[in-house]
Write a protein that holds these residues in place. Structure first.
Motif, mmCIF file in Angstrom:
data_model
loop_
_atom_site.group_PDB
_atom_site.id
_atom_site.type_symbol
_atom_site.label_atom_id
_atom_site.label_comp_id
_atom_site.label_asym_id
_atom_site.label_seq_id
_atom_site.Cartn_x
_atom_site.Cartn_y
_atom_site.Cartn_z
ATOM 1 N N VAL A 24 0.875 -1.170 0.000
ATOM 2 C CA VAL A 24 0.000 0.000 0.000
ATOM 3 C C VAL A 24 0.917 1.225 0.000
ATOM 4 N N PRO A 25 0.946 2.002 -1.080
ATOM 5 C CA PRO A 25 1.893 3.119 -1.169
ATOM 6 C C PRO A 25 1.509 4.325 -0.311
ATOM 7 N N ASN A 26 2.520 5.131 -0.036
ATOM 8 C CA ASN A 26 2.386 6.459 0.575
ATOM 9 C C ASN A 26 1.745 6.473 1.954
ATOM 10 N N LEU A 27 2.072 5.504 2.796
ATOM 11 C CA LEU A 27 1.571 5.513 4.169
ATOM 12 C C LEU A 27 2.479 6.309 5.108
ATOM 13 N N VAL A 28 3.713 6.558 4.671
ATOM 14 C CA VAL A 28 4.682 7.332 5.455
ATOM 15 C C VAL A 28 5.172 8.470 4.572
ATOM 16 N N SER A 29 5.349 9.647 5.176
ATOM 17 C CA SER A 29 5.833 10.782 4.374
ATOM 18 C C SER A 29 6.753 11.681 5.184
ATOM 19 N N ILE A 30 7.545 12.435 4.446
ATOM 20 C CA ILE A 30 8.370 13.503 5.004
ATOM 21 C C ILE A 30 7.543 14.762 4.830
ATOM 22 N N GLU A 31 7.246 15.436 5.930
ATOM 23 C CA GLU A 31 6.398 16.633 5.851
ATOM 24 C C GLU A 31 7.161 17.809 5.262
ATOM 25 N N SER A 32 6.529 18.499 4.341
ATOM 26 C CA SER A 32 7.079 19.712 3.723
ATOM 27 C C SER A 32 8.544 19.533 3.331
#
Length: 182
Positions: A24-32
């Motif tokens: 499942v893609p894009n469950l974790v992100s680097i904010e801004s």
């Protein structure tokens, strides 16, 4: 009879330990995300995903795993010279923990905690940038792919362990998020 028993032995550890894998893609992100920060700013990593996911079929991960937490990890390194990178470590108390929990050592152990009110697993933690230099962050510490993070359920002993492989955007070809601190 012996041939039948041997042919039915489960030599797959994942099957033995009740591990299941989904993508499942894009469950974790680097904010801004940006390429330049200043000393004193914090680099936030976040994750927020619902208990019902779609990997081609709908799955209620809370009901299936019984897990109140999913964990993943990431590493932040500072460049010492052209070929040497050093892991940046902090005391846990220096992390800005907004949602979920985190522990820092040779990597950040990120803990997404289930919020029963919202039905979401949540994590948002800021890593303080305390000195100037060239840095990189990677999520491949526990993953098989440099641009994927593996979120693993902390399931009760008798329940399914779910491993979610989640593609992360914003990384270079080697799986790093590169940035400078001025």
């Amino acid at each position: 009879a012996v041939a039948f028993l041997v042919s039915n032995c489960d030599t797959n550890d994942d099957g033995f330990y009740n591990n299941v894998f989904v993508d499942v893609p894009n469950l974790v992100s680097i904010e801004s995300p940006t390429t330049t920060y200043t000393v004193g700013q914090k680099l936030y990593v976040s994750s927020q995903f619902p208990r019902i996911l779609n990997d081609g079929a709908l799955i209620d991960i809370f009901q299936t795993t019984g897990a109140n937490e999913f964990v993943f990890s990431y590493v932040i390194e500072k460049q010492i010279n052209a070929t040497v990178w050093e892991v940046v470590t902090l005391n846990d108390s220096q992390l800005d923990i907004v949602k979920g929990d985190a522990q820092n050592g040779s990597f950040v152990y990120a803990i997404c905690q289930y919020n029963a009110v919202t039905g979401l697993y949540e994590y948002r933690v800021g890593f303080p940038l305390l000195s100037t230099g060239t840095y990189r962050m990677s999520f491949g510490y526990n993953s098989d792919s440099p641009d994927t993070v593996e979120l693993r359920s902390l399931s009760p002993a008798t329940r399914l362990i779910l491993n979610i492989n989640s593609l992360i955007t914003g990384l270079d070809a080697n799986g790093y998020y590169n940035f400078t601190v001025n």
